[in-house]
Every structure is written in structure tokens, then in C-alpha cells.
Design an enzyme around this catalytic site. Structure first.
Site, PDB file in Angstrom:
ATOM      1  N   GLU A 108     -11.934  13.689   4.909  1.00 29.94           N
ATOM      2  CA  GLU A 108     -11.031  13.969   6.030  1.00 29.94           C
ATOM      3  C   GLU A 108     -10.886  15.461   6.277  1.00 29.94           C
ATOM      4  OE1 GLU A 108      -7.481  11.685   4.996  1.00 29.94           O
ATOM      5  OE2 GLU A 108      -8.364   9.937   5.952  1.00 29.94           O
TER       6      GLU A 108
ATOM      7  N   ASP B 227      -7.743   1.838   3.157  1.00 29.31           N
ATOM      8  CA  ASP B 227      -6.640   2.797   3.102  1.00 29.31           C
ATOM      9  C   ASP B 227      -5.280   2.104   3.137  1.00 29.31           C
ATOM     10  OD1 ASP B 227      -5.340   5.185   3.082  1.00 29.31           O
ATOM     11  OD2 ASP B 227      -5.792   5.753   5.139  1.00 29.31           O
TER      12      ASP B 227
ATOM     13  N   GLU C   2       3.224   3.872   4.134  1.00 27.91           N
ATOM     14  CA  GLU C   2       2.566   4.441   5.319  1.00 27.91           C
ATOM     15  C   GLU C   2       2.171   3.391   6.349  1.00 27.91           C
ATOM     16  OE1 GLU C   2      -0.862   6.780   4.331  1.00 27.91           O
ATOM     17  OE2 GLU C   2      -1.541   6.876   6.410  1.00 27.91           O
TER      18      GLU C   2
END
Ligand code: GCU
Length: 852
Positions: free
Chosen positions: A310, A388, A416
Site C-alpha cells: 500500500e 483484509d 474497521e
């Protein structure tokens, strides 16, 4: 083992003092008299601390025990200076060595403890013995004893408790930069950083010490305060001094400190022309930097590294392997006894048009060739699933492909993709599904937890364990939500013993956090145990992932955002079908990354369990599942079932009024009501989206058929006009209305006459709470005000804010028991503020008990 048996249930408990959650599960609240009375005389009256040095864990154990007895029993323990090893009126706390020195030899069981383990004996006839393999173990044993007592458990026990794994870390994603003078937290939903502000370590670290206490009680032994997307400025002298202060705050609790590194630091802050891990100047630079770290923090735990992921720099830039990068750090910390947690979350952007491309393959592709090439003080840190932190993923195949390397699992306590602490989601059952998954390595039973514990077919790996992304913040209750703290508690317990039961951990936590009232225990157990299945049901089913907006907030519904981009969190939904074909035969080959026995299951549609079927297969919406339902009908049914479960949570919670303090009662109620409303936004958005895409109707006629709703855009609008919502499925009927004037409007209203039989109704209003701005709304029946609300969710919930009309800002407020005569007029007035143009979606006029 933390005891779950033998606790006492008290009938009537008067717990009403306001509580803010700061002490989490370490409240040491007074036990009811009837629970304590029979045991009062046999309680110890003194403490013997062996080898206690101020600022070290045994000393802290004495402080905790004193505090605990004072809080739970209103009893002051005397400090015995001379150890009496046989007195039944004392608690003796110390290391096995110190015990042997003071009392002859330590009990046999206390002699064979693993690092951090402890021996606890509360049998009558002698002192309470709390003996740690090391000082930290002695503190853990003390917390265990206190946990029993705080739950009213006075049973006689004698046992040794040892950790399953040596690595039990908390990761924090706190930034050094500042957000208006405060340290922000990546994916943090409980306020600003407790570690950083204004590009430096905070001068007041009181909250850090309070946090250390909580972590120590769940046996977390190391913490990384800074974000994996690391800021190289943390390595400045001033900031390393700050890190040393953080370490000082954690040390009394036996929690070591580590640090996330930015791979390019030698170049970005070190003035070198390169950050090539094989370059001598780079190696020297890191060696010196590491010496500077250890000079300040002699018990520094080690480094955490996110490289080539990332946008983060890494060794691949110089055509070096990830192992080259990891080993460079490993060699730097090795002489000091440190370790390197090297993250396997490495993947590249992909071409959506390439049907063979698959982000789920990346970790194994990068790391399998490196197995056996990592130094022995490197631990590869692997997210639990291949993508993820989604609501459901299979266990990462990498666990079965790193058989010669140390491995740790990365779990996420911060929610998240799982409701950002604004939705109750108790995560232990999700984590346990992964930990208990049998990877069938060499066709033998190897649970994921076995791999973490170092059990391997060839050679046991000594290091390994758990890393939990926690992200607590300055909110007094740490995570923004009182109930979310059960996740932190369970995380620590599982890291110590991955075979613990989800419900047993939850119930210990509940008694410690809210007291012994059986009704409180029942309600929290019911809601929490239903919460992950409910969330999965109303977000993303059958292994399709959380169907959220993956490009920005990761919060509300936005199924289209998954596809058509390079991120690889694809569903490949089109008008005919949905799911990723990850088979070897026709798809991306991901199923083949698992050992053959598991691969054979995932390769085959007939054998793949329903809950992962769309993870591994692309199927027509009409495909019949093992349950007998079709894919599309399952979507509809699951979304309705999940949202219905969420509706029951606030109702259940309301039965607890008066049974706990008002402060926490109200705080939780607000969130559960919000969740109930937002689960409907989810339900409707996902059902509408796939209904439109597939063109297949709901067998039960619910989708798109909302008989109790009045769409705002169909009402009489005064000063309001239609506004687009994006994605459109996050508005009932596809559009909303906003007060005109771009935020400056006042006196705007929508109204309608009510064509319902006279009676009592609940009136729900769906609106959008947009950031920034605090619009005000009032609701009136025949010009008589029945309620009002403000668009202030940004002050009350820590989720990612949204500045648009979408699935993140969509919310619902309900006014109960409204008396309506047929033909009455309902009117809502909206006063815009800031960016918030008092947006409205619809009104639902609900006969009691109906949800629409
Ligand atoms: C997710 C998350 C990022 C984080 C990353 C990581 O992608 O959204 O904020 O940096 O994981 O784990 O490194």
C-alpha cells in the site's frame, strides 16, 4: 486459565454510581454483602511481596491487590515485611526464584512454568500463593486472583497457567502528525491518540499507564504505539526520548514497547542515498539507530515492519527479497534480544479485467518462496484471512505455507470493516473459527492455533503468537463503546489460551464490567453472541465480504465499490451471478494454495460450505445452496434476519434500566438504537442493489415493498428539494430531499396527511447526518411538536464521518407511541447547518411491533 466456574449469582444488586468505563474490567467494584459475608473471615489480611522493586511488576501486583481488596471488600491489606511462608492469612506474591529463596523451594508446579506463566493457589490451610516464572507472571497471577474475587468466586484452586505463545502484542495505528493539535489514529474510532500529538510523544502519559494496566491484566506483553504506515520522524532523538517515556509508563505492568518502522528511513531522515537492505551504509545506519533505541529502552521488544505494501517502501525497490529486508532488522535487534514482526500484508494493485488476478493469492506468492529464509528472531505477521479483516474470510493459506518460519496471526480489535464500534459485534466467535480451522498440513490435524504455537510437521518454531490491532483512543471508555471492550478482553484471553470459549470469556468480562446481576449477564450474552452472525447477515453473506465502501470509509453499504478497481476486494457481481472463482480448475487458483485436503473442499462447489461459497466460486443468483435456498433468496432472507436481530438489541437492553449505572446504560442504548436503524439502511441497500442487478424478486415480497413508508420526495415540500444520494440504493426510493439554499435555509419543511387507521404508532424518520454541520429537525402532528433531534452523530459516534448523502451518513430516529387520527398531518421542519442541509429520506408510520 481464568476461572469461569464457581462464581456467585446475587439476586439484588444496587449498582448505580455513574461510571465512565475508564477502568474497563478492572473496576474492583464492591461485591454485594450477601456474596461476601460468608467469606469475609477467611480472606487474607496481609500481602507479602517477594523481591518487589518499585516500577516493576511484582511491586505493581502489590498495588493492584491492595486496590482490589479495598474496592471489592473495603478491606485494607497490611504489608508484611517478613515472609511467613505458612501463614494462611497472607497472599505471597513473587517469582519462583524469589519464592525459593524466601521459603525454601517453590511448589513443584511453579518450578516448571514457561516464561510469563504463573502458579496460583488459594487452598485453605496456607497462604494464597501467586508465583510467577518471572515478575510479569506474578502480576498476571495477581490479576487472575483478583478476577476471581471480583466475580464473587471464592473457590479453592491450585493450578499452573502458561501462555500458549510467547508473542502477545497489541498494535496501534497512531499517527505522529496532528489533526488540529491531536494525534489522529488510522482506523481509530475512540478519539485521538493517547500517545502522540503535534508530531511528538505527549507530555502527559497518564492514559498510557491506565491502558498498560488493562493490557497487563489480559497478559499482553508488548505494544507498538505507532502506525504501521510509519513516520520516520519517530526515529529522531527527541522522539526516541518520548518512546522511552512511553516504555517507562508500560514497564511497571510488564508490557514491553516496540516500534513500527518506515523502511526508507535511512534515506528520508538519515541522509543516505539509498535504503537498500544489503547496502553496508544502510545496515550500519539501522545498527546505530537500534543501539540508540536500546540505550534508551533496554527492554525494547522489537520492530514491526510493513514493507512494499500500500505504497510503503520496502526491499523490493532494490530487487531484494522481503526476507532480506526482515533479516536486516533482525540482525540489528538480535544482540539486544529483540524480535522483528514482519507483516505478510503485501499485495499489488491488480487488473480487474484479468480473470486470473487475485489479491488473495498475494501473501503466499510473496512469502512461500521465502519460508526458511527468515532469521530465527523474525515472526511473520499474517492477517487472519487472505484479504483484509472482512466479516467472513477463510483462514489465510499462508499459515500452511510457512512451516519453517515463526508466524503470528493478526486480528483486528478495532472494528474497521465491522461497524467501527458503532455496531455491536463481539468478535471472539469470528476469531475462534479461524484459530480452530484445521489446515490439514501433511493430511494431519493442524489447527491454525497449532501453527501459531509453533507445532510444525518438521521442526517446532520457538516464536509465534498474536498481534491485535487495538487502536484505543482518548475516549474515557477507550474504544468509543463500552460493549466493544469485550473484544479487547477476549483478544488477550485468546492470545494466552486460544482454546478458551467465546461465551465463557464474554461472561467473565461482563461480570467484571457490569457486576453480577444475572439479567445483565443474560442480555449481554444474548446480544453479543448474536451480534457477529447478525452483522454478517445484514452486511455481506456467503463469504462475499463486508459489502461496504472499500474505497473510503469502510463503513456503510456500497456494494458497487468493490468491483472495477485495482484493489482486488472483488465480488465480480453482474446481472447473472456473483462471487470470485478461486478454483484451480477455472479460476484464480487460490483454493490450490491450501493443503490438498482443504483445497479439495474449496475447489468444489458441492463441498465448499455455504458461508464461504462466494469467496471461492462465481455462481448464478439462482444457484441452490446446501441450505436449499438460492443465492439471491439467501441474500434477501439473511439481510432481513440480520436487521431483525439488530432491532431486538435495544429492546433487550432497555430491560436493564436501573440494573446498571445510567451513564453506561444511556451510552450503550444510544449506540444500539443507532445500530438498529443503520442495520435497516444496510438491509435495504443490499437487497435493492442485488434485486436491481439480478432482476429477481424476493419470494417473500419484502424487497422494494415498504407499505408503511412515506418517501420524503413525495411529501409536500416547502423549502426542500430533491437531492441525489450516492450510491442510490442507500436512499429509500433512490432519492432524498434537502433544505434548499445549500445549508442556509430555515423554516423548510416536508408534510403529508396520514392515511392510516386511528391508533398508536411508532414514527421512524430516516435522515442523513452529514459532516460538518448540526442541522435541527422537529416533527409535528397537526402542528403539535412530538419530537426533535439534531444532526450531531459526529460528536457521539467515532465512525468515519461522511460529508455526503450516502450509506455512512444515513441514520434513523424513532418516536414511540404517537397517537394518530386518520387524516392527521405529519410535518417535519428542518434547519440546515454547515454542510448539513437537514436531509430527509422517508418517514415510516409503524403499527407497534412492525419494522419498515
Ligand atoms: C487496511 C487498512 C489500512 C491499513 C492496512 C494495513 O487496508 O484499511 O488503513 O493501513 O490495512 O493493515 O496495513
Amino acid at each position: 486459565m481464568i476461572l469461569t466456574r464457581g462464581f456467585v449469582v446475587a439476586a439484588s444488586l444496587g449498582l448505580v454510581a455513574a461510571e465512565n468505563g475508564l477502568d474497563g474490567w478492572l473496576r474492583y467494584a464492591p461485591l454485594p454483602e450477601d456474596v461476601v459475608a460468608p467469606h469475609l473471615d477467611s480472606l487474607p489480611s496481609g500481602i507479602v511481596l517477594l523481591d518487589a522493586v518499585e516500577g516493576q511488576p511484582v511491586f505493581t501486583a502489590g498495588i493492584e491487590l491492595t486496590k482490589g481488596f479495598r474496592g471489592i471488600f473495603s478491606k485494607d491489606l497490611s504489608k508484611e515485611v517478613k515472609p511467613d511462608c505458612n501463614s494462611s492469612s497472607v497472599v505471597i506474591i513473587g517469582t519462583a526464584d524469589a519464592y525459593a529463596d524466601a521459603c525454601g523451594s517453590a511448589p513443584a508446579e511453579a518450578q516448571g512454568l514457561k516464561a510469563d506463566g504463573f502458579w496460583l493457589r488459594t487452598d485453605s490451610g496456607g497462604p494464597v500463593q501467586i508465583i510467577g516464572q518471572n515478575a510479569r507472571g506474578a502480576l498476571y497471577g495477581t490479576f487472575e486472583y483478583l478476577s476471581m474475587l471480583a466475580q464473587g468466586n471464592f473457590s479453592s484452586v491450585s493450578y499452573a497457567s502458561n501462555p500458549a505463545v510467547p508473542v502477545r502484542w497489541a498494535n496501534h495505528w497512531d499517527n505522529m502528525n496532528n489533526r488540529g493539535g491531536h494525534g489522529s489514529i488510522e482506523r481509530g474510532y475512540g478519539g485521538d491518540s493517547i500517545f502522540f500529538a503535534n508530531d511528538q510523544v505527549l507530555s502527559n502519559l497518564t492514559r498510557v499507564s491506565q491502558y498498560a494496566r488493562l493490557l497487563s491484566s489480559i497478559r499482553i506483553n508488548a505494544i507498538v504505539p505507532n502506525n504501521v504506515n510509519a513516520d520516520a520522524n519517530l526515529l529522531s532523538d527527541k522522539n526516541l526520548d518520548g518512546m522511552a517515556r512511553i516504555a517507562d509508563a508500560f514497564r511497571p505492568y510488564g508490557v514491553q514497547v516496540g516500534m513500527s518502522l518506515n523502511f526508507a528511513s535511512p534515506q528520508s531522515v538519515g541522509g543516505l542515498s539509498t535504503f537498500d537492505p544489503l547496502d553496508a551504509s544502510v545496515i550500519k545506519w539501522w545498527g546505530q539507530k537500534t543501539d540508540q533505541v536500546y540505550k534508551r529502552i533496554p527492554d525494547f521488544a522489537g520492530y514491526l515492519v510493513k514493507a512494499n505494501s500500500e505504497g510503503q517502501p520496502g526491499p523490493i525497490t532494490y530487487h531484494r527479497t522481503l526476507a532480506d529486508g526482515a533479516n536486516m532488522f533482525a540482525k540489528a535487534v538480535k544482540p539486544h534480544g529483540g524480535i522483528v514482526m514482519f507483516r505478510a500484508f503485501v499485495y499489488d494493485q491488480l487488473d480487474y479485467n484479468d480473470k486470473k488476478a487475485d489479491r488473495a493469492n498475494a501473501a503466499v506468492e510473496y512469502f512461500r518462496p521465502l519460508d526458511g529464509k527468515f532469521d530465527d528472531n523474525v515472526v511473520v505477521q499474517v492477517k487472519y484471512g487472505p484479504i483484509d479483516f472482512q466479516v467472513r474470510e477463510p483462514a489465510s493459506p499462508l499459515f500452511a505455507n510457512l512451516l519453517k518460519s515463526n508466524a503470528a496471526i493478526e486480528l483486528q480489535v478495532t472494528q474497521e470493516y465491522l461497524g467501527q464500534q458503532c455496531h455491536l459485534v463481539y468478535l471472539a466467535p469470528l476469531w475462534k473459527e479461524i484459530l480452530d480451522f484445521d489446515l490439514r498440513v501433511n493430511n494431519e490435524q493442524y489447527f491454525v492455533r497449532d501453527i501459531l504455537e509453533g507445532k510444525r510437521p518438521e521442526k517446532a518454531q520457538p516464536l509465534g503468537g498474536f498481534a491485535g490491532v487495538v487502536n484505543v483512543g482518548q475516549d474515557l471508555n477507550w474504544l468509543g463503546s463500552h460493549l466493544a471492550m469485550s473484544n479487547l478482553y477476549a483478544y488477550g484471553r485468546l492470545a494466552w489460551n486460544p482454546t478458551e470459549g467465546s461465551e465463557a470469556m464474554l461472561q467473565d468480562w461482563t461480570r467484571l464490567t457490569f457486576g453480577l446481576d444475572p439479567d445483565v449477564l443474560d442480555v449481554i450474552t444474548t446480544m453479543s453472541m448474536e451480534s457477529w452472525p447478525a452483522y454478517e447477515n445484514y452486511t455481506g453473506n456467503l463469504g462475499v465480504q463486508t459489502l461496504t465502501d472499500i474505497l473510503h470509509t469502510h463503513y456503510g453499504p456500497n456494494p458497487a465499490s468493490q468491483d472495477g478497481n485495482g484493489w482486488g476486494q472483488w465480488t465480480r457481481a453482474d446481472k447473472n451471478g456473483i462471487g470470485m472463482d478461486r478454483s484451480v480448475a477455472s479460476g484464480t487458483g487460490n483454493a490450490g494454495q491450501y493443503p490438498p485436503a482443504v483445497a479439495a473442499v474449496y475447489e468444489n462447489v458441492e463441498k465448499t460450505p455455504d458461508n464461504l461459497i462466494l469467496w471461492f466460486h462465481h455462481l448464478p443468483y439462482t444457484h441452490k445452496l446446501k441450505s436449499g435456498s438460492t443465492v439471491i433468496q439467501h441474500f434477501y432472507d439473511a439481510h432481513y434476519a440480520g436487521a431483525a436481530a439488530a432491532q431486538s438489541f435495544p429492546t433487550l437492553w432497555e430491560t436493564l434500566k436501573g440494573k446498571l449505572d445510567d451513564e453506561r446504560y444511556e451510552h450503550v442504548l444510544y449506540r444500539l438504537r443507532y445500530q438498529a436503524g443503520h442495520s435497516l439502511v444496510w438491509r435495504d441497500a443490499i437487497c435493492t442493489f442485488y434485486n436491481k442487478l439480478s432482476g429477481i424478486r424476493d419470494d417473500h415480497g419484502r424487497v422494494g415493498n415498504h407499505t408503511h413508508r412515506i418517501e420524503a420526495e413525495t411529501m409536500r415540500l416547502s423549502g426542500y428539494s430533491r437531492s441525489n444520494v450516492s450510491p442510490p440504493e442507500t436512499a429509500s426510493g433512490g432519492v432524498a430531499v434537502t433544505a434548499s439554499g445549500g445549508g442556509g435555509g430555515s423554516g423548510s419543511s416536508v408534510s403529508s396527511s396520514l392515511d392510516v387507521p386511528s391508533g398508536t404508532y411508532d414514527i421512524a424518520v430516516n435522515y442523513y447526518d452529514v459532516n460538518p454541520g448540526k442541522a435541527k429537525w422537529e416533527i409535528l402532528i397537526n402542528d403539535e411538536k412530538i419530537g426533535a433531534w439534531t444532526g450531531d452523530i459526529e460528536d457521539r459516534l467515532g465512525k468515519e464521518p461522511s460529508d455526503a448523502l450516502d450509506g455512512h451518513s444515513a441514520a434513523r430516529v424513532t418516536f414511540r407511541n404517537v397517537t394518530i387520527e386518520k387524516g392527521d398531518t405529519v410535518k417535519i421542519t428542518g434547519k440546515a447547518n454547515g454542510n448539513e442541509a437537514a436531509p430527509l429520506d422517508y418517514i415510516s408510520v409503524l403499527p407497534l411491533g412492525v419494522v419498515d
